[in-house]
Design a protein around this motif. Structure first.
Motif, PDB file in Angstrom:
ATOM      1  N   CYS A  83       0.833  -1.197   0.000  1.00 10.89           N
ATOM      2  CA  CYS A  83       0.000   0.000   0.000  1.00 10.89           C
ATOM      3  C   CYS A  83       0.871   1.251   0.000  1.00 10.89           C
ATOM      4  O   CYS A  83       1.928   1.293   0.642  1.00 10.89           O
ATOM      5  CB  CYS A  83      -0.914   0.001   1.226  1.00 10.89           C
ATOM      6  SG  CYS A  83      -2.163   1.304   1.215  1.00 10.89           S
ATOM      7  N   LYS A  84       0.420   2.279  -0.715  1.00  8.48           N
ATOM      8  CA  LYS A  84       1.178   3.527  -0.816  1.00  8.48           C
ATOM      9  C   LYS A  84       0.516   4.613   0.042  1.00  8.48           C
ATOM     10  O   LYS A  84      -0.696   4.586   0.278  1.00  8.48           O
ATOM     11  CB  LYS A  84       1.249   3.985  -2.278  1.00  8.48           C
ATOM     12  CG  LYS A  84       1.929   2.982  -3.193  1.00  8.48           C
ATOM     13  CD  LYS A  84       1.920   3.429  -4.633  1.00  8.48           C
ATOM     14  CE  LYS A  84       0.548   3.345  -5.264  1.00  8.48           C
ATOM     15  NZ  LYS A  84       0.063   1.955  -5.401  1.00  8.48           N
ATOM     16  N   SER A 112      -5.788  -7.944  -2.053  1.00  9.86           N
ATOM     17  CA  SER A 112      -4.527  -8.629  -1.771  1.00  9.86           C
ATOM     18  C   SER A 112      -4.311  -8.838  -0.278  1.00  9.86           C
ATOM     19  O   SER A 112      -3.342  -9.487   0.125  1.00  9.86           O
ATOM     20  CB  SER A 112      -3.350  -7.816  -2.336  1.00  9.86           C
ATOM     21  OG  SER A 112      -3.213  -6.578  -1.646  1.00  9.86           O
ATOM     22  N   ARG A 113      -5.226  -8.306   0.551  1.00 15.35           N
ATOM     23  CA  ARG A 113      -5.090  -8.457   2.000  1.00 15.35           C
ATOM     24  C   ARG A 113      -6.287  -9.239   2.556  1.00 15.35           C
ATOM     25  O   ARG A 113      -6.316 -10.463   2.424  1.00 15.35           O
ATOM     26  CB  ARG A 113      -4.933  -7.075   2.634  1.00 15.35           C
ATOM     27  CG  ARG A 113      -3.665  -6.373   2.127  1.00 15.35           C
ATOM     28  CD  ARG A 113      -3.427  -5.008   2.708  1.00 15.35           C
ATOM     29  NE  ARG A 113      -2.339  -4.391   1.962  1.00 15.35           N
ATOM     30  CZ  ARG A 113      -2.527  -3.518   0.957  1.00 15.35           C
ATOM     31  NH1 ARG A 113      -3.737  -3.105   0.652  1.00 15.35           N
ATOM     32  NH2 ARG A 113      -1.491  -3.048   0.270  1.00 15.35           N
ATOM     33  N   LEU A 114      -7.261  -8.545   3.133  1.00 21.43           N
ATOM     34  CA  LEU A 114      -8.399  -9.255   3.728  1.00 21.43           C
ATOM     35  C   LEU A 114      -9.592  -9.365   2.790  1.00 21.43           C
ATOM     36  O   LEU A 114     -10.581 -10.005   3.129  1.00 21.43           O
ATOM     37  CB  LEU A 114      -8.810  -8.551   5.027  1.00 21.43           C
ATOM     38  CG  LEU A 114      -7.735  -8.538   6.125  1.00 21.43           C
ATOM     39  CD1 LEU A 114      -8.249  -7.784   7.347  1.00 21.43           C
ATOM     40  CD2 LEU A 114      -7.315  -9.949   6.499  1.00 21.43           C
ATOM     41  N   SER A 115      -9.501  -8.718   1.658  1.00 21.46           N
ATOM     42  CA  SER A 115     -10.501  -8.839   0.584  1.00 21.46           C
ATOM     43  C   SER A 115     -11.937  -8.633   1.073  1.00 21.46           C
ATOM     44  O   SER A 115     -12.803  -9.479   0.887  1.00 21.46           O
ATOM     45  CB  SER A 115     -10.370 -10.220  -0.094  1.00 21.46           C
ATOM     46  OG  SER A 115     -11.092 -10.255  -1.306  1.00 21.46           O
ATOM     47  N   ARG A 116     -12.185  -7.455   1.653  1.00 16.06           N
ATOM     48  CA  ARG A 116     -13.560  -7.087   2.001  1.00 16.06           C
ATOM     49  C   ARG A 116     -14.232  -6.454   0.783  1.00 16.06           C
ATOM     50  O   ARG A 116     -13.572  -6.068  -0.175  1.00 16.06           O
ATOM     51  CB  ARG A 116     -13.564  -6.101   3.182  1.00 16.06           C
ATOM     52  CG  ARG A 116     -13.076  -6.685   4.487  1.00 16.06           C
ATOM     53  CD  ARG A 116     -13.388  -5.743   5.659  1.00 16.06           C
ATOM     54  NE  ARG A 116     -12.833  -4.417   5.494  1.00 16.06           N
ATOM     55  CZ  ARG A 116     -11.589  -4.065   5.858  1.00 16.06           C
ATOM     56  NH1 ARG A 116     -10.765  -4.951   6.418  1.00 16.06           N
ATOM     57  NH2 ARG A 116     -11.163  -2.840   5.680  1.00 16.06           N
ATOM     58  N   ASP A 117     -15.532  -6.317   0.846  1.00 18.16           N
ATOM     59  CA  ASP A 117     -16.276  -5.677  -0.242  1.00 18.16           C
ATOM     60  C   ASP A 117     -16.021  -4.175  -0.203  1.00 18.16           C
ATOM     61  O   ASP A 117     -16.473  -3.485   0.704  1.00 18.16           O
ATOM     62  CB  ASP A 117     -17.772  -5.971  -0.087  1.00 18.16           C
ATOM     63  CG  ASP A 117     -18.606  -5.346  -1.199  1.00 18.16           C
ATOM     64  OD1 ASP A 117     -18.017  -4.796  -2.158  1.00 18.16           O
ATOM     65  OD2 ASP A 117     -19.849  -5.411  -1.117  1.00 18.16           O
ATOM     66  N   TYR A 166      -8.543   9.940   2.113  1.00 17.87           N
ATOM     67  CA  TYR A 166      -9.301   8.821   1.539  1.00 17.87           C
ATOM     68  C   TYR A 166      -8.370   7.690   1.125  1.00 17.87           C
ATOM     69  O   TYR A 166      -7.147   7.882   0.968  1.00 17.87           O
ATOM     70  CB  TYR A 166     -10.115   9.277   0.323  1.00 17.87           C
ATOM     71  CG  TYR A 166      -9.277   9.842  -0.810  1.00 17.87           C
ATOM     72  CD1 TYR A 166      -8.820   9.033  -1.842  1.00 17.87           C
ATOM     73  CD2 TYR A 166      -8.953  11.205  -0.847  1.00 17.87           C
ATOM     74  CE1 TYR A 166      -8.053   9.550  -2.880  1.00 17.87           C
ATOM     75  CE2 TYR A 166      -8.190  11.732  -1.867  1.00 17.87           C
ATOM     76  CZ  TYR A 166      -7.744  10.901  -2.897  1.00 17.87           C
ATOM     77  OH  TYR A 166      -6.973  11.417  -3.918  1.00 17.87           O
ATOM     78  N   TYR A 167      -8.965   6.509   0.958  1.00 20.03           N
ATOM     79  CA  TYR A 167      -8.230   5.350   0.445  1.00 20.03           C
ATOM     80  C   TYR A 167      -8.800   4.988  -0.919  1.00 20.03           C
ATOM     81  O   TYR A 167     -10.019   4.917  -1.092  1.00 20.03           O
ATOM     82  CB  TYR A 167      -8.358   4.149   1.384  1.00 20.03           C
ATOM     83  CG  TYR A 167      -7.856   2.865   0.765  1.00 20.03           C
ATOM     84  CD1 TYR A 167      -6.488   2.706   0.485  1.00 20.03           C
ATOM     85  CD2 TYR A 167      -8.722   1.837   0.422  1.00 20.03           C
ATOM     86  CE1 TYR A 167      -6.019   1.546  -0.120  1.00 20.03           C
ATOM     87  CE2 TYR A 167      -8.256   0.672  -0.170  1.00 20.03           C
ATOM     88  CZ  TYR A 167      -6.909   0.537  -0.438  1.00 20.03           C
ATOM     89  OH  TYR A 167      -6.445  -0.607  -1.042  1.00 20.03           O
ATOM     90  N   SER A 168      -7.929   4.790  -1.895  1.00 18.72           N
ATOM     91  CA  SER A 168      -8.336   4.390  -3.239  1.00 18.72           C
ATOM     92  C   SER A 168      -8.016   2.913  -3.443  1.00 18.72           C
ATOM     93  O   SER A 168      -6.843   2.554  -3.545  1.00 18.72           O
ATOM     94  CB  SER A 168      -7.600   5.224  -4.294  1.00 18.72           C
ATOM     95  OG  SER A 168      -7.779   4.670  -5.583  1.00 18.72           O
ATOM     96  N   PRO A 169      -9.033   2.038  -3.506  1.00 19.04           N
ATOM     97  CA  PRO A 169      -8.775   0.611  -3.730  1.00 19.04           C
ATOM     98  C   PRO A 169      -8.118   0.336  -5.078  1.00 19.04           C
ATOM     99  O   PRO A 169      -7.277  -0.549  -5.197  1.00 19.04           O
ATOM    100  CB  PRO A 169     -10.177  -0.023  -3.664  1.00 19.04           C
ATOM    101  CG  PRO A 169     -10.989   0.939  -2.865  1.00 19.04           C
ATOM    102  CD  PRO A 169     -10.469   2.289  -3.246  1.00 19.04           C
ATOM    103  N   SER A 170      -8.499   1.101  -6.105  1.00 19.83           N
ATOM    104  CA  SER A 170      -7.949   0.860  -7.434  1.00 19.83           C
ATOM    105  C   SER A 170      -6.458   1.175  -7.505  1.00 19.83           C
ATOM    106  O   SER A 170      -5.696   0.504  -8.202  1.00 19.83           O
ATOM    107  CB  SER A 170      -8.702   1.689  -8.483  1.00 19.83           C
ATOM    108  OG  SER A 170      -8.605   3.073  -8.201  1.00 19.83           O
TER     109      SER A 170
END
Length: 207
Positions: free
Chosen positions: A71-72, A120-125, A82-86
């Motif tokens: 993660c960056k 790539s980690r806990l893969s939540r929705d 904010y966090y950007s999943p993409s």
């Protein structure tokens, strides 16, 4: 930039009317930074800055997580966190933009908890829109996770606590006051926090 431009005319249409064909044509524009332009005064953004310092234990968790995960983290002058999943990237305003160091880390921990949901980690929705149930559930996980991390590094004050209670309460209300979701979200938040802390433990084990 692209611009629609008339390139040629064709008079051989079925009804013998003149037809104008259009194409997208690339156009180039020279762009200058405001510091390169003379004799024009630009309005400076109204950003209040405070004199905050890093909290050592909190910063250790932050550094270890972003150093050892993929993660960056982008810390910049901004009005949003904010966090950007993409992009798998957390964007944060600068430390001195917050009223206190505690508020900065509480916000950063919230976004870090979001980032643990990456596939790539806990893969939540992470696909829910702001008015969806899945989005509300993820916000509960992130805020509870932030509270847990705050406690682990010794960050605690009444204002943060009250803000978190109000935030969590707001999302519970959005979920039709289903308080059983707190238990579900807490379990997910605990997994997220354990993952974040594991990166710190992993570094200490290697050292």
């Amino acid at each position: 930039f692209f611009e629609k431009k008339e390139l040629e005319k064709d008079s051989k249409s079925k009804d013998d009317k003149e037809v104008v064909k259009k194409r997208a044509v690339m156009k180039y524009y020279n762009v200058f930074h405001q510091s390169e332009i003379e004799e024009i005064k630009f309005e400076e953004p109204n950003i209040s800055l405070f004199s905050n310092s890093e909290i050592e234990d909190a910063q250790l968790v932050v550094d270890d997580y972003f150093s050892n995960s993929n993660c960056k983290l982008d810390v910049c002058i901004s009005d949003k966190a904010y966090y950007s999943p993409s992009l798998d990237e957390v964007t944060m305003p600068c430390l001195d933009q917050f009223e206190s160091s505690a508020s900065y880390y509480a916000t950063l921990f919230h976004e870090m908890t979001h980032s643990t949901g990456h596939e790539s980690r806990l893969s939540r929705d992470m696909t829910g829109k702001s008015d969806s149930k899945s989005y509300a559930k993820e916000e509960l996980v992130a805020e509870i996770g932030a509270c847990m991390l705050n406690s682990l590094v010794g960050i605690s004050n009444d204002k943060l606590f009250n803000n978190s209670v109000a935030y969590i309460g707001g999302w519970i209300k959005a979920l039709q006051n289903d308080h059983s979701l707190i238990i579900h979200a807490s379990a997910r938040a605990e997994k997220a926090v354990n993952l974040i802390i594991d990166y710190t433990n992993e570094k200490q084990a290697v050292a």
